[in-house]
Design an enzyme around this catalytic site. Structure first.
Site, mmCIF file in Angstrom:
data_model
loop_
_atom_site.group_PDB
_atom_site.id
_atom_site.type_symbol
_atom_site.label_atom_id
_atom_site.label_comp_id
_atom_site.label_asym_id
_atom_site.label_seq_id
_atom_site.Cartn_x
_atom_site.Cartn_y
_atom_site.Cartn_z
ATOM 1 N N ARG A 140 0.839 -1.200 0.000
ATOM 2 C CA ARG A 140 0.000 0.000 0.000
ATOM 3 C C ARG A 140 0.879 1.257 0.000
ATOM 4 N NH1 ARG A 140 -4.989 1.945 -1.258
ATOM 5 N NH2 ARG A 140 -5.456 3.780 0.017
ATOM 6 N N GLU A 153 -13.524 -19.684 28.685
ATOM 7 C CA GLU A 153 -12.620 -20.348 29.651
ATOM 8 C C GLU A 153 -12.220 -19.407 30.785
ATOM 9 O OE1 GLU A 153 -12.163 -23.518 28.983
ATOM 10 O OE2 GLU A 153 -12.503 -23.607 26.826
ATOM 11 N N SER A 203 -10.908 -12.127 31.551
ATOM 12 C CA SER A 203 -9.612 -11.556 31.974
ATOM 13 C C SER A 203 -9.638 -11.200 33.460
ATOM 14 C CB SER A 203 -9.294 -10.305 31.158
ATOM 15 O OG SER A 203 -9.024 -10.647 29.826
HETATM 16 C C1 LIG Z 1 -19.028 -18.115 22.430
HETATM 17 C C2 LIG Z 1 -18.938 -18.715 23.798
HETATM 18 C C3 LIG Z 1 -18.662 -20.067 23.940
HETATM 19 C C4 LIG Z 1 -18.625 -20.644 25.219
HETATM 20 N N1 LIG Z 1 -18.440 -21.996 25.347
HETATM 21 C C5 LIG Z 1 -18.621 -22.581 26.554
HETATM 22 C C6 LIG Z 1 -18.633 -24.011 26.695
HETATM 23 O O1 LIG Z 1 -18.439 -24.751 25.717
HETATM 24 N N2 LIG Z 1 -18.900 -24.531 27.917
HETATM 25 C C7 LIG Z 1 -19.109 -23.758 29.025
HETATM 26 O O2 LIG Z 1 -19.320 -24.313 30.101
HETATM 27 N N3 LIG Z 1 -19.094 -22.393 28.931
HETATM 28 C C8 LIG Z 1 -18.866 -21.805 27.729
HETATM 29 N N4 LIG Z 1 -18.859 -20.424 27.624
HETATM 30 C C9 LIG Z 1 -19.168 -19.634 28.807
HETATM 31 C C10 LIG Z 1 -18.005 -18.787 29.312
HETATM 32 O O3 LIG Z 1 -17.052 -19.583 29.939
HETATM 33 C C11 LIG Z 1 -18.608 -17.727 30.240
HETATM 34 O O4 LIG Z 1 -19.343 -16.825 29.415
HETATM 35 C C12 LIG Z 1 -17.563 -16.973 31.024
HETATM 36 O O5 LIG Z 1 -16.974 -17.822 31.980
HETATM 37 C C13 LIG Z 1 -18.149 -15.740 31.725
HETATM 38 O O6 LIG Z 1 -19.300 -16.059 32.430
HETATM 39 P P1 LIG Z 1 -20.635 -15.168 32.266
HETATM 40 O O7 LIG Z 1 -20.884 -15.040 30.804
HETATM 41 O O8 LIG Z 1 -21.684 -15.787 33.086
HETATM 42 O O9 LIG Z 1 -20.233 -13.761 32.806
HETATM 43 P P2 LIG Z 1 -20.353 -13.274 34.341
HETATM 44 O O10 LIG Z 1 -19.771 -14.312 35.226
HETATM 45 O O11 LIG Z 1 -21.754 -12.858 34.594
HETATM 46 O O12 LIG Z 1 -19.415 -11.999 34.324
HETATM 47 C C14 LIG Z 1 -19.843 -10.714 33.884
HETATM 48 C C15 LIG Z 1 -18.710 -9.727 34.103
HETATM 49 O O13 LIG Z 1 -18.396 -9.626 35.494
HETATM 50 C C16 LIG Z 1 -17.025 -9.913 35.702
HETATM 51 N N5 LIG Z 1 -16.867 -10.614 36.984
HETATM 52 C C17 LIG Z 1 -17.548 -11.699 37.422
HETATM 53 N N6 LIG Z 1 -17.140 -12.041 38.648
HETATM 54 C C18 LIG Z 1 -16.166 -11.175 38.990
HETATM 55 C C19 LIG Z 1 -15.320 -11.014 40.125
HETATM 56 N N7 LIG Z 1 -15.369 -11.858 41.169
HETATM 57 N N8 LIG Z 1 -14.430 -9.994 40.141
HETATM 58 C C20 LIG Z 1 -14.338 -9.150 39.084
HETATM 59 N N9 LIG Z 1 -15.101 -9.248 37.979
HETATM 60 C C21 LIG Z 1 -15.984 -10.245 37.929
HETATM 61 C C22 LIG Z 1 -16.618 -10.782 34.521
HETATM 62 O O14 LIG Z 1 -15.215 -10.733 34.308
HETATM 63 C C23 LIG Z 1 -17.410 -10.137 33.407
HETATM 64 O O15 LIG Z 1 -16.741 -8.997 32.970
HETATM 65 C C24 LIG Z 1 -18.824 -19.826 26.366
HETATM 66 C C25 LIG Z 1 -19.053 -18.454 26.212
HETATM 67 C C26 LIG Z 1 -19.122 -17.896 24.941
HETATM 68 C C27 LIG Z 1 -19.389 -16.430 24.813
#
Ligand SMILES: Cc1cc2nc3c(=O)[nH]c(=O)nc-3n(C[C@H](O)[C@H](O)[C@H](O)COP(=O)(O)OP(=O)(O)OC[C@H]3O[C@@H](n4cnc5c(N)ncnc54)[C@H](O)[C@@H]3O)c2cc1C
Length: 385
Positions: free
Chosen positions: A270, A365, A368
């Site tokens: 580019r 999994e 952050s």
């Molecule tokens: C596309 C996709 C595929 C997935 N595949 C799988 C799978 O195959 N099997 C499976 O079991 N799960 C799966 N997951 C689930 C994934 O592991 C969860 O979405 C993830 O662990 C976050 O949980 P939550 O969505 O309930 O968010 P929440 O737990 O509700 O968290 C919301 C926010 O609060 C923050 N938070 C929560 N607790 C705290 C704390 N104590 N201190 C500071 N911050 C905090 C989090 O970091 C986040 O920013 C998948 C998710 C996605 C999006």
């Protein structure tokens, strides 16, 4: 000097790299943009032995170590991250079976899984329990030779096309802390009362399904309780998550590497102000930062994989690798879009896909924030006064 083992590893990685360049990259954009489940590529991954990669040879797998496996996943993700998601989830279930299953369970499930015809899915999260796994409400009640499972699991990768699910449930709802009353069950597709209630439309990570599975009075043979002992499920799940976290780090490195590769090519093609943009120092600084961060993430990922190969728990290393690599991937894919200018925002280039795939890895999994908590807990233990 390279050992024969190093030479084997290099040959495997070279084969995967060749496969990705020849078979994955040419079709990934079309499959992704149309959200198509990649059946043909899965057949090819089966032939390459991907689904049995870490399964011991005694059970029909390739028996590669995690240091090799993460490099395979990095390469695959360089082509299309969704493929690595399909493989990783399966490998995680296979790891739990190989490590914690009874001999009878290993013999029953692992040879089928090694071929890839029966693929695995992991069911930990629920609508009200993601980061806080101990808050799950799914129950499993012992009844003679069976358990009766009730509840639903959200976000299940491979939830539609998978056949062997590792499901975390509460076998004792009174025990405190709750994790002591949890167990993992291996539930096969076709079990009574097991259904897919919905799948999700997503920003990225397309082509692979993310589903909700409902377990309504689902009967599971007692022989499918992982390891045969109740109350061990949380430990099994957390150990599996270490593998998952190293794998997600590998995916992030692969996606970031793809973004860098496209960017350094584009920057030399580019022209602006009479010269390739690669000759502008501002672009050079970006490329230097991108490559340095990718290499740092790769080293963290490899260190975590090495520790896992030694059979030790590696929450600290896996947490650091996952945290750094996924945050890095988000930054690098954005920089790649900037380097591509307006074209980077279109669907004619792959950088927009990398940018949409990156945020999922900040969440899956364990987010952050959760990685930082895991890391801090380990550090405070290590430096306890
Ligand atoms: C596309 C996709 C595929 C997935 N595949 C799988 C799978 O195959 N099997 C499976 O079991 N799960 C799966 N997951 C689930 C994934 O592991 C969860 O979405 C993830 O662990 C976050 O949980 P939550 O969505 O309930 O968010 P929440 O737990 O509700 O968290 C919301 C926010 O609060 C923050 N938070 C929560 N607790 C705290 C704390 N104590 N201190 C500071 N911050 C905090 C989090 O970091 C986040 O920013 C998948 C998710 C996605 C999006």
């Amino acid at each position: 000097m390279d050992t024969p083992f190093d030479t084997d590893r290099q040959m495997i990685i070279a084969e995967v790299r060749h496969f990705v360049d020849r078979e994955v990259i040419p079709v990934a954009r079309d499959l992704e943009q149309n959200d198509i489940y990649p059946l043909d590529l899965i057949e090819k991954l089966k032939k390459l032995g991907f689904f049995g990669a870490t399964i011991p040879e005694a059970y029909g797998g390739l028996g590669v170590d995690f240091v090799t496996y993460v490099q395979m996943i990095e390469e695959l993700s360089r082509g299309w991250m969704s493929l690595a998601g399909i493989v990783n989830t399966h490998v995680l279930v296979a790891y739990m079976l190989a490590t914690y299953g009874t001999e009878e369970q290993r013999q029953r499930f692992l040879p089928l899984m090694a071929q890839g015809d029966k693929r695995g899915g992991i069911c930990l999260s629920e609508a009200n329990a993601g980061s806080d796994v101990q808050a799950i409400s799914m129950t499993a009640v012992h009844d003679g030779n069976e358990y009766l499972l009730n509840g639903s699991k959200l976000w299940v990768t491979n939830g539609v096309h998978g056949s062997i699910f590792a499901v975390l449930a509460r076998t004792d709802t009174d025990t405190q802390p709750p994790h002591r009353g949890m167990s993992v069950f291996i539930v096969e597709k076709g079990a009574s009362g097991l259904s897919v209630s919905r799948t999700f439309e997503k920003l990225g990570y397309k082509g692979v399904e993310t589903a909700e599975l409902v377990f309504n009075q689902t009967l599971v043979p007692a022989a499918n309780l992982l390891g045969g002992i109740e109350g061990q499920g949380f430990k099994h799940a957390m150990s599996g998550l270490e593998v998952g976290r190293i794998n997600v780090a590998a995916r992030a490195v692969g996606v970031a590497q793809a973004a860098f590769n496209d960017s350094i090519k584009y920057a030399q093609q580019r022209f602006t102000f009479g010269k390739p943009i690669a000759q502008h120092q501002a672009i050079q600084l970006k490329l230097a930062d991108m490559a340095t961060k990718i290499e740092a993430a790769r080293l963290l990922m490899q260190k975590a994989a090495q520790k896992k190969d030694q059979g030790e728990r590696c929450d600290l290393e896996a947490g650091m690798a996952k945290l750094f690599a996924t945050e890095m991937c988000q930054e690098v894919t954005l920089e790649a879009m900037r380097i591509h200018g307006g074209f980077g925002y279109t669907k004619e280039f792959n950088v927009e896909r990398y940018y949409r795939d990156a945020p999922f890895m900040l969440v899956g999994e364990g987010t952050s924030e959760i990685q930082r908590l895991v890391i801090a807990r380990q550090l405070l233990e290590k430096y306890k006064m």
